[in-house]
Design an enzyme around this catalytic site. Structure first.
Site, PDB file in Angstrom:
ATOM      1  N   CYS A  32      -0.641   4.346   2.180  1.00  0.00           N
ATOM      2  CA  CYS A  32      -0.743   4.262   3.647  1.00  0.00           C
ATOM      3  C   CYS A  32      -0.268   2.882   4.104  1.00  0.00           C
ATOM      4  CB  CYS A  32      -2.130   4.632   4.159  1.00  0.00           C
ATOM      5  SG  CYS A  32      -3.551   3.931   3.332  1.00  0.00           S
ATOM      6  N   SER A  33      -1.175   2.033   4.601  1.00  0.00           N
ATOM      7  CA  SER A  33      -0.704   0.737   5.109  1.00  0.00           C
ATOM      8  C   SER A  33      -1.815  -0.313   5.011  1.00  0.00           C
ATOM      9  CB  SER A  33      -0.240   0.878   6.554  1.00  0.00           C
ATOM     10  OG  SER A  33      -1.275   1.464   7.327  1.00  0.00           O
ATOM     11  N   CYS A  34      -2.655  -0.229   3.990  1.00  0.00           N
ATOM     12  CA  CYS A  34      -3.802  -1.140   3.837  1.00  0.00           C
ATOM     13  C   CYS A  34      -3.326  -2.601   3.793  1.00  0.00           C
ATOM     14  CB  CYS A  34      -4.578  -0.806   2.572  1.00  0.00           C
ATOM     15  SG  CYS A  34      -5.280   0.853   2.624  1.00  0.00           S
ATOM     16  N   CYS A  68       0.884  -1.164   0.000  1.00  0.00           N
ATOM     17  CA  CYS A  68       0.000   0.000   0.000  1.00  0.00           C
ATOM     18  C   CYS A  68       0.916   1.206   0.000  1.00  0.00           C
ATOM     19  CB  CYS A  68      -0.901   0.003   1.233  1.00  0.00           C
ATOM     20  SG  CYS A  68      -1.859   1.535   1.387  1.00  0.00           S
TER      21      CYS A  68
END
Lengths: 204, 225
Positions: A111-113, A108
């Site tokens: 962000c940090s999905c 991702c």
């Protein structure tokens, strides 16, 4: 419209991160907006109940049951929900199958999905600037930092999780795992092999 | 028009450092607290996931870069609580002095945690917007990558994929448009697609001629190629 680049309220809290969290937690508890017991419950859930063992269960099942695998590749969300894996950050799931021709890898960049119900909270490296910046541009160099080398003929497909779809990699079943049952197979499935930065363990 | 979080393809970050498989889920106790406080505060229903992502993205570039992961979370949460009127700046200055809050009856209770986490928040919504593209069709992403509703606003088209030609790999249905939802302008659901781009379309020096990058992109980010 967004006059957002200065005067951030967070600067009013203590700068040291642990104290900053504590200060915000304190004010929210005093105002009756959060329940300390609920915080403990959330932490317990992600520390002890939800983790890569969920995803490994799904992968081992796919390795042993062709019909399950087919259904998983067609509609993973409902198939994994039937196994009890659903919820926050896993509302929409797609499974990407590795083949000798194509290796899948998930990132991702924005962000940090990450598929929480199947893999839990992402590891630090998944959230690092280095992984987010580089996985899309030089996946093989990144893989080499995980000790993974792909055959020359294998292409890499990198999935950048830019929406609410969460991706899980279905690794190739390792050689020598022919006689193993589902539980034994699940023990071969590593977290990183389901992100695409690792390979499953080879049975000893 | 881009922000600091949009780092896909960037040079200079150095090697990725994998962790041992048995590394703890939370490296420090305060990491776990930051996550739990953020989730519990989210349950008050004063913002959605797009608003909270945008709150992290609009940390100043200096803060975004120097903060560790959960420092971003907790700092953006403080900003969001004030921005959405839940707390005042004075509350943040005097954290010990607080009394009961009007939203206190919405507090997430321990017994509700399992259900709330297990239900999540699906992003698919019915939409009247017809699907413009089919699987296999060639598409071109808009350029520049930018929110077209709010200048400098939230968008999910990374800069590295702006103006690139790809092909539709999957049709995901119709989903909430973050560019609208992050700014409280409504869900504005529209078709969402997985679009595959050849690496050579995105990078000057791709590693392999058959490599691809797939991104999930909303219909308004795309035009026919």
């Amino acid at each position: 419209m967004p006059h957002d680049d200065h005067d951030h309220p967070h600067a009013l809290l203590p700068p040291e991160p642990a104290l900053r969290v504590r200060a915000l937690e304190t004010v929210l508890i005093r105002k009756g907006l959060i329940d300390p017991a609920a915080l403990d419950e959330i932490i317990d859930t992600y520390q002890n109940k939800i983790g890569p063992q969920n995803g490994a269960h799904v992968i081992a099942k796919a390795w042993t049951d062709p019909e399950f695998k087919q259904a998983l590749l067609e509609d993973a969300t409902s198939v994994v929900a039937e196994l009890g894996y659903h919820g926050r950050q896993g509302e929409h799931i797609v499974v990407a199958e590795n083949t000798p021709e194509q290796h899948n890898m998930v990132v991702c960049t924005l962000c940090s999905c990450y598929p929480w119900p199947l893999l839990g909270i992402p590891p630090g490296w998944y959230k690092s600037d280095a992984y987010r910046a580089r996985a899309v541009r030089e996946p093989r160099k990144v893989l080499s930092e995980f000790g993974v080398t792909l055959p020359v003929e294998t292409a890499v497909r990198v999935w950048d999780s830019t929406a609410e779809i969460r991706y899980l990699v279905l690794p190739i079943r390792p050689e020598g795992s022919e006689g193993l049952n589902e539980e034994e197979l699940a023990a071969l499935v590593t977290r990183d092999s389901m992100i695409g930065t690792g390979m499953p363990r080879v049975p000893s | 028009m881009t922000r600091v979080h949009d780092m896909g393809g960037r040079f200079g970050d150095g090697a990725v450092t994998p962790e041992p498989v048995d590394a703890p889920v939370f490296q420090h106790d305060w990491h776990a607290r930051a996550l739990a406080v953020t989730l519990a505060a989210g349950s008050l229903g004063q913002w959605n996931i797009d608003i909270s992502r945008h709150a992290r993205e609009k940390l100043s570039p200096k803060d975004y870069t120097r903060f560790s992961y959960y420092e971003k979370w907790i700092s953006a949460l403080a900003d969001l609580l004030v921005e959405s009127g839940v707390l005042t700046e004075n509350d943040l200055k005097n954290v010990e002095e607080a009394g009961e809050h009007p939203l206190a009856d919405r507090k997430l209770k321990a017994e509700a945690v399992a259900k709330v986490l297990a239900s999540g928040g699906p992003a698919d919504r019915p939409s009247d917007i017809p699907f413009a593209f089919d699987v296999g069709q060639a598409v071109l992403t808009t350029r520049p990558a930018a929110n077209r509703l709010v200048d400098g606003g939230h968008t999910r088209l990374p800069a590295y994929a702006a103006g690139a030609k790809g092909r539709v790999l999957m049709v995901h249905g119709t989903h909430v448009l973050p560019d609208s939802s992050a700014h409280r302008l409504g869900d504005a659901p529209e078709p969402l697609y997985a679009v595959a781009f050849p690496a050579a379309e995105l990078w000057a020096d791709p590693e392999h001629p058959k490599d691809e990058v797939v991104l999930d992109l909303w219909q308004s980010y795309l035009e026919p190629a």
